[in-house]
Design a protein around this motif. Structure first.
Motif, PDB file in Angstrom:
ATOM      1  N   VAL A 174     -10.620 -12.099  -2.490  1.00 52.92           N
ATOM      2  CA  VAL A 174      -9.704 -13.177  -2.129  1.00 52.92           C
ATOM      3  C   VAL A 174      -8.841 -12.709  -0.958  1.00 52.92           C
ATOM      4  O   VAL A 174      -8.194 -11.664  -1.038  1.00 52.92           O
ATOM      5  N   LEU A 175      -8.855 -13.499   0.105  1.00 54.75           N
ATOM      6  CA  LEU A 175      -8.059 -13.236   1.293  1.00 54.75           C
ATOM      7  C   LEU A 175      -6.799 -14.087   1.217  1.00 54.75           C
ATOM      8  O   LEU A 175      -6.878 -15.314   1.089  1.00 54.75           O
ATOM      9  N   ALA A 176      -5.635 -13.422   1.266  1.00 58.06           N
ATOM     10  CA  ALA A 176      -4.356 -14.129   1.199  1.00 58.06           C
ATOM     11  C   ALA A 176      -3.683 -14.104   2.566  1.00 58.06           C
ATOM     12  O   ALA A 176      -3.546 -13.044   3.176  1.00 58.06           O
ATOM     13  N   LEU A 177      -3.278 -15.290   3.024  1.00 59.29           N
ATOM     14  CA  LEU A 177      -2.636 -15.469   4.318  1.00 59.29           C
ATOM     15  C   LEU A 177      -1.266 -16.093   4.085  1.00 59.29           C
ATOM     16  O   LEU A 177      -0.998 -16.619   2.999  1.00 59.29           O
TER      17      LEU A 177
ATOM     18  N   THR B 220       0.595 -10.169   8.444  1.00 66.62           N
ATOM     19  CA  THR B 220      -0.036  -9.177   7.571  1.00 66.62           C
ATOM     20  C   THR B 220      -0.814  -9.918   6.495  1.00 66.62           C
ATOM     21  O   THR B 220      -0.234 -10.653   5.705  1.00 66.62           O
ATOM     22  N   ALA B 221      -2.124  -9.745   6.494  1.00 65.12           N
ATOM     23  CA  ALA B 221      -2.985 -10.365   5.481  1.00 65.12           C
ATOM     24  C   ALA B 221      -3.171  -9.386   4.329  1.00 65.12           C
ATOM     25  O   ALA B 221      -3.045  -8.167   4.504  1.00 65.12           O
TER      26      ALA B 221
ATOM     27  N   ALA C  58      -6.073  -4.368  -0.021  1.00 68.12           N
ATOM     28  CA  ALA C  58      -6.009  -3.927   1.378  1.00 68.12           C
ATOM     29  C   ALA C  58      -5.045  -4.838   2.119  1.00 68.12           C
ATOM     30  O   ALA C  58      -5.055  -6.054   1.915  1.00 68.12           O
ATOM     31  N   ARG C  59      -4.216  -4.240   2.980  1.00 70.02           N
ATOM     32  CA  ARG C  59      -3.239  -5.022   3.751  1.00 70.02           C
ATOM     33  C   ARG C  59      -3.269  -4.581   5.209  1.00 70.02           C
ATOM     34  O   ARG C  59      -3.473  -3.408   5.493  1.00 70.02           O
ATOM     35  N   GLY C  60      -3.047  -5.533   6.099  1.00 70.33           N
ATOM     36  CA  GLY C  60      -2.974  -5.223   7.513  1.00 70.33           C
ATOM     37  C   GLY C  60      -3.081  -6.473   8.360  1.00 70.33           C
ATOM     38  O   GLY C  60      -3.261  -7.578   7.844  1.00 70.33           O
TER      39      GLY C  60
ATOM     40  N   SER D  25      -7.547  -5.063  10.053  1.00 76.04           N
ATOM     41  CA  SER D  25      -7.374  -3.625  10.296  1.00 76.04           C
ATOM     42  C   SER D  25      -6.536  -3.068   9.150  1.00 76.04           C
ATOM     43  O   SER D  25      -5.341  -3.343   9.060  1.00 76.04           O
ATOM     44  N   VAL D  26      -7.173  -2.320   8.283  1.00 78.47           N
ATOM     45  CA  VAL D  26      -6.519  -1.856   7.057  1.00 78.47           C
ATOM     46  C   VAL D  26      -5.445  -0.821   7.380  1.00 78.47           C
ATOM     47  O   VAL D  26      -5.730   0.238   7.923  1.00 78.47           O
TER      48      VAL D  26
END
Length: 150
Positions: free
Chosen positions: A29-32, A73-74, A97-99, A141-142
């Motif tokens: 899951v990608l959180a924006l 930052t996603a 993972a965040r970046g 980019s982590v």
């Protein structure tokens, strides 16, 4: 607090195990975010060289595109659990993972159709005509990477 609540203790995963999980997994899951508003979506990923790559289908007026543009930052989450009859002995793991997330330039070799089709599952389309959809490759980019397991 109710003292009968079941807890399962977790511990951190070594860096190599975290990378192995991201490499072996296909989706998460990608959180924006845009200010105080959040937007999360299930996506397929490819992990390579400390970056996560996502192939996303977008239309010109999509909510997803607006959030991608606004996000500084996603956060990306991959998780798996296995239930057992005893709640305290459930097994599972998670990776966060965040970046920053940015579009990959279209002249990048990563856009080769053969590479894309080998690395990603087909794009899921919901009522949008595919001829009006742009396929964009994004790179997260982590900068922070953590994993937990029990």
């Amino acid at each position: 607090m109710d003292t009968d609540i079941a807890f399962a203790y977790t511990k951190g995963m070594p860096d190599d195990a975290v990378c192995d999980r991201l490499t072996a997994s296909e989706s998460g899951v990608l959180a924006l975010a845009d200010g105080d508003d959040a937007y999360a979506l299930p996506v397929f990923h490819h992990y390579e060289g400390g970056s996560l790559y996502f192939r996303l289908g977008e239309t010109s007026e999509s909510e997803k595109s607006a959030y991608l543009d606004a996000t500084e930052t996603a956060t990306y989450v991959v998780t798996e659990t296995a239930a057992t009859p005893d709640a305290e002995s459930w097994t599972g793991w998670s990776v966060v993972a965040r970046g920053p997330i940015t579009a990959v330039p279209e002249d990048d070799p990563a856009y080769e159709a053969v590479e894309i089709n080998e690395r990603y599952a087909p794009i899921r389309v919901f009522d949008e005509p595919t001829d009006e959809m742009d396929v964009t490759l994004y790179e997260l980019s982590v900068e922070e990477l953590t994993g937990r397991r029990n």
